[in-house]
Scaffold this motif. Structure first.
Motif, mmCIF file in Angstrom:
data_model
loop_
_atom_site.group_PDB
_atom_site.id
_atom_site.type_symbol
_atom_site.label_atom_id
_atom_site.label_comp_id
_atom_site.label_asym_id
_atom_site.label_seq_id
_atom_site.Cartn_x
_atom_site.Cartn_y
_atom_site.Cartn_z
ATOM 1 N N ASP A 58 0.827 -1.208 0.000
ATOM 2 C CA ASP A 58 0.000 0.000 0.000
ATOM 3 C C ASP A 58 0.861 1.259 0.000
ATOM 4 O OD1 ASP A 58 -2.234 -1.623 0.116
ATOM 5 O OD2 ASP A 58 -2.437 -1.460 2.290
ATOM 6 N N LEU A 59 2.016 1.180 0.655
ATOM 7 C CA LEU A 59 2.924 2.318 0.685
ATOM 8 C C LEU A 59 3.495 2.583 -0.703
ATOM 9 C CD1 LEU A 59 4.811 1.458 3.990
ATOM 10 C CD2 LEU A 59 2.927 3.089 3.679
ATOM 11 N N ALA A 60 3.857 1.514 -1.406
ATOM 12 C CA ALA A 60 4.351 1.663 -2.781
ATOM 13 C C ALA A 60 3.258 2.228 -3.678
ATOM 14 C CB ALA A 60 4.854 0.320 -3.308
ATOM 15 N N SER A 61 2.027 1.754 -3.505
ATOM 16 C CA SER A 61 0.919 2.260 -4.316
ATOM 17 C C SER A 61 0.657 3.728 -4.025
ATOM 18 C CB SER A 61 -0.343 1.439 -4.044
ATOM 19 O OG SER A 61 -0.155 0.092 -4.433
ATOM 20 N N TRP A 62 0.804 4.119 -2.756
ATOM 21 C CA TRP A 62 0.611 5.529 -2.395
ATOM 22 C C TRP A 62 1.645 6.397 -3.104
ATOM 23 C CZ3 TRP A 62 3.791 9.030 0.171
ATOM 24 C CH2 TRP A 62 3.180 10.215 0.607
ATOM 25 N N MET A 63 2.893 5.970 -3.119
ATOM 26 C CA MET A 63 3.922 6.741 -3.796
ATOM 27 C C MET A 63 3.661 6.785 -5.296
ATOM 28 S SD MET A 63 7.235 5.401 -1.639
ATOM 29 C CE MET A 63 8.412 6.567 -2.350
ATOM 30 N N VAL B 180 12.606 10.060 -3.219
ATOM 31 C CA VAL B 180 11.279 9.891 -3.804
ATOM 32 C C VAL B 180 10.227 10.037 -2.712
ATOM 33 C CG1 VAL B 180 9.775 8.397 -5.174
ATOM 34 C CG2 VAL B 180 12.264 8.254 -5.458
ATOM 35 N N LYS B 181 9.210 10.828 -3.021
ATOM 36 C CA LYS B 181 7.975 10.838 -2.227
ATOM 37 C C LYS B 181 6.864 10.475 -3.215
ATOM 38 C CE LYS B 181 9.590 14.447 0.961
ATOM 39 N NZ LYS B 181 9.346 15.853 1.397
ATOM 40 N N ARG B 182 6.011 11.436 -3.506
ATOM 41 C CA ARG B 182 5.082 11.270 -4.635
ATOM 42 C C ARG B 182 5.588 12.090 -5.821
ATOM 43 N NH1 ARG B 182 -0.209 9.245 -2.990
ATOM 44 N NH2 ARG B 182 -1.366 10.743 -4.257
ATOM 45 N N PHE B 183 6.845 12.443 -5.764
ATOM 46 C CA PHE B 183 7.608 13.137 -6.792
ATOM 47 C C PHE B 183 9.070 12.874 -6.475
ATOM 48 C CE2 PHE B 183 5.946 15.995 -3.517
ATOM 49 C CZ PHE B 183 7.109 16.407 -2.881
ATOM 50 N N VAL B 184 9.967 13.370 -7.321
ATOM 51 C CA VAL B 184 11.404 13.200 -7.113
ATOM 52 C C VAL B 184 11.985 14.528 -6.646
ATOM 53 C CG1 VAL B 184 13.616 12.722 -8.236
ATOM 54 C CG2 VAL B 184 11.594 11.357 -8.824
ATOM 55 N N GLU B 185 12.777 14.481 -5.570
ATOM 56 C CA GLU B 185 13.454 15.673 -5.055
ATOM 57 C C GLU B 185 14.946 15.570 -5.354
ATOM 58 O OE1 GLU B 185 12.855 16.300 -0.932
ATOM 59 O OE2 GLU B 185 10.672 16.303 -1.046
ATOM 60 N N VAL B 186 15.513 16.650 -5.888
ATOM 61 C CA VAL B 186 16.960 16.712 -6.123
ATOM 62 C C VAL B 186 17.554 17.653 -5.082
ATOM 63 C CG1 VAL B 186 16.999 16.044 -8.536
ATOM 64 C CG2 VAL B 186 16.436 18.391 -7.979
ATOM 65 N N ARG B 187 18.570 17.158 -4.332
ATOM 66 C CA ARG B 187 18.889 17.767 -3.048
ATOM 67 C C ARG B 187 20.375 18.103 -2.869
ATOM 68 N NH1 ARG B 187 18.601 15.109 1.085
ATOM 69 N NH2 ARG B 187 17.597 16.679 2.390
ATOM 70 N N GLY B 188 21.170 18.114 -3.932
ATOM 71 C CA GLY B 188 22.615 18.204 -3.755
ATOM 72 C C GLY B 188 23.236 19.574 -3.826
ATOM 73 N N ALA B 189 22.435 20.641 -3.898
ATOM 74 C CA ALA B 189 22.986 21.970 -4.169
ATOM 75 C C ALA B 189 23.007 22.859 -2.925
ATOM 76 C CB ALA B 189 22.181 22.664 -5.270
ATOM 77 N N ASP B 190 24.071 23.652 -2.792
ATOM 78 C CA ASP B 190 24.109 24.727 -1.803
ATOM 79 C C ASP B 190 23.163 25.850 -2.217
ATOM 80 O OD1 ASP B 190 26.202 23.300 -0.677
ATOM 81 O OD2 ASP B 190 27.735 24.820 -1.048
ATOM 82 N N ALA B 191 22.623 26.553 -1.225
ATOM 83 C CA ALA B 191 21.874 27.771 -1.520
ATOM 84 C C ALA B 191 22.819 28.821 -2.095
ATOM 85 C CB ALA B 191 21.198 28.298 -0.267
ATOM 86 N N GLY B 192 22.233 29.821 -2.768
ATOM 87 C CA GLY B 192 23.061 30.857 -3.370
ATOM 88 C C GLY B 192 22.261 32.087 -3.709
ATOM 89 N N ASP B 193 22.809 32.907 -4.573
ATOM 90 C CA ASP B 193 22.147 34.161 -4.939
ATOM 91 C C ASP B 193 20.903 33.889 -5.775
ATOM 92 O OD1 ASP B 193 23.057 33.581 -7.536
ATOM 93 O OD2 ASP B 193 24.754 34.951 -7.388
#
Length: 448
Positions: free
Chosen positions: A16-21, A313-326
């Motif tokens: 059910d968790l896989a189906s939810w995602m 992965v949640k219900r979308f893909v998040e890309v998380r490798g970047a530092d904040a910047g201007d």
């Protein structure tokens, strides 16, 4: 970090968790871009962190924004966030202010959203003597300088982080990121996007590197924030080498997530301590924190927010490798990933580019990007050459989107093109500022 999730009914089995995602899948015409960024608030006099309480405080910032049409989010009476439409403003553990933007059709809309938010935030902050800076790590603050926000999950995480790694508290209290959230069409599309996103996170780390200083001096890295993530909590971070193996899909991701130790369960406005316990046991009604109780889909959504791989992965893909910047880099990040992941030929070409690599090469590039940004290399792959190739694919993807009627997003890639051409990233400019004028010059250079 996320505002608590709720509802969704009880979960009876792992499938059910896989189906939810998988339920997050959308047709291509419904794909959107969500952009999240964090920034440090600082006191103009003294350049110190902003406390939660007081006249010039985080709470005063939130109250000022609430007066401009945001709805307050409270926890145990404390103001800890804001909501408006599908966007929210939340607090990171050290008072970093995060805008989680609404899912938008194109980066031009993201730019309008960002500019409106920054205008509001500055208008509230200026009379309080508060400024904002956006870079990957606080350049001069120490841990003992940092305020603590009144959020239950952070109290639990702070103690746990000290047990499982060496850099967790640095991540929580003294780093800032920018990330993009992107949709998928189905399971196969999710797998391809996740693999490309993971393999090319070192490129994002290199191009957006902006944390070369820590505790008042150069730290030997272009992205100290990326370095921090390598020694935080091995159970929930990293490059997910198993995601490149045969059989990868939603069920495989769920199988991994079920065994990542939990932090908490959120019930009726309070956080119940479940640190180190298993969601797999929760699913079976054997969670020590809530014996006999089974989870809801809201509990699962909360648990997914406590997993911190380089792409997730949640219900979308998040890309998380970047530092904040201007501002330019905050907008370049969603443009880069939308160009790569939302144009099928670019996505497939990116996969062809990274498919031959071993897990060792992917991890080696991650380390090299943290240390040397575009000058790094591993496994015979030079990050500057790789960034050039990835950027060309992103450019082609955005050109294809423009041909379909999306307002042209290619100009947002301009700062990344400059970095590939010169080999310089934001970290180099910050180091120049430090050489010229020390910490005050760095803060000014990073002012948002």
């Amino acid at each position: 970090m996320s505002i608590p999730q709720s509802g969704g009914g009880p979960v009876e089995r792992a499938q059910d968790l896989a189906s939810w995602m998988e339920g997050g899948a959308k047709p291509r015409e419904a794909w959107r871009i969500g952009t999240e960024h964090e920034k440090f608030a600082f006191l103009e006099e003294g350049l110190d962190p902003v406390p939660y309480e007081g006249r010039a405080s985080v709470r005063a910032l939130l109250e000022g924004l609430a007066a401009r049409g945001w709805t307050e989010v409270r926890e145990s009476g404390a103001l800890i966030g804001l909501e408006r439409g599908r966007a929210n403003v939340s607090l990171e553990p050290g008072g970093q202010l995060e805008l989680s933007g609404a899912p938008l059709r194109h980066v031009g809309e993201t730019a309008a959203e960002l500019d409106a938010h920054l205008a509001e935030a500055r208008a509230v902050a200026a009379p309080l003597g508060i400024g904002f800076m956006a870079l990957g790590a606080a350049p001069h603050w120490r841990h003992e300088d940092m305020p603590q926000m009144p959020k239950g999950r952070y109290r639990l995480m702070t103690e746990y982080m000290g047990r499982v790694g060496t850099h967790g508290l640095q991540m929580m209290y003294r780093t800032c990121t920018v990330q993009a959230n992107l949709d998928f069409a189905d399971e196969a599309d999710m797998v391809l996007k996740l693999r490309v996103a993971l393999a090319l996170q070192p490129v994002a780390t290199a191009l957006f590197a902006s944390s070369p200083l820590f505790e008042g001096r150069p730290n030997g890295h272009r992205s100290w924030r990326s370095r921090i993530w390598r020694d935080l909590d091995a159970a929930r971070t990293g490059m997910l080498p198993w995601a490149f193996e045969e059989g990868m899909g939603f069920e495989r991701y769920v199988d991994w997530a079920l065994d990542v130790p939990m932090y908490f369960v959120h019930r009726e406005g309070r956080y119940i301590d479940a640190r180190g316990q298993s969601f797999r046991d929760f699913l079976a009604g054997r969670l020590p924190a809530l014996p006999g109780e089974i989870p809801t889909f809201g509990d699962w959504a909360d648990h997914l927010t406590t997993l911190f791989p380089e792409a997730r992965v949640k219900r979308f893909v998040e890309v998380r490798g970047a530092d904040a910047g201007d501002r330019a880099h905050l907008l370049a990040l969603p443009a880069f990933w939308a160009g790569l992941l939302y144009h099928r030929p670019s996505l497939e070409a990116a996969w062809d580019l990274v498919r031959p690599w071993s897990a060792e090469t992917r991890e080696g590039l991650r380390v090299a990007a943290s240390e040397r940004a575009l000058a790094g290399e591993a496994g015979g792959v030079r990050l500057r050459d790789l960034a050039r190739a990835a950027l060309a694919l992103a450019e082609a993807g955005l050109a294809a989107r423009a041909a379909e009627g999306i307002p042209d997003e290619r100009p947002y890639l301009a700062p990344l093109h400059r970095s590939v051409e010169t080999g310089r990233v934001q970290a180099d400019d910050l180091l120049d500022a430090w050489e010229a004028g020390g910490v005050p010059a760095v803060v000014e250079a990073a002012r948002l």
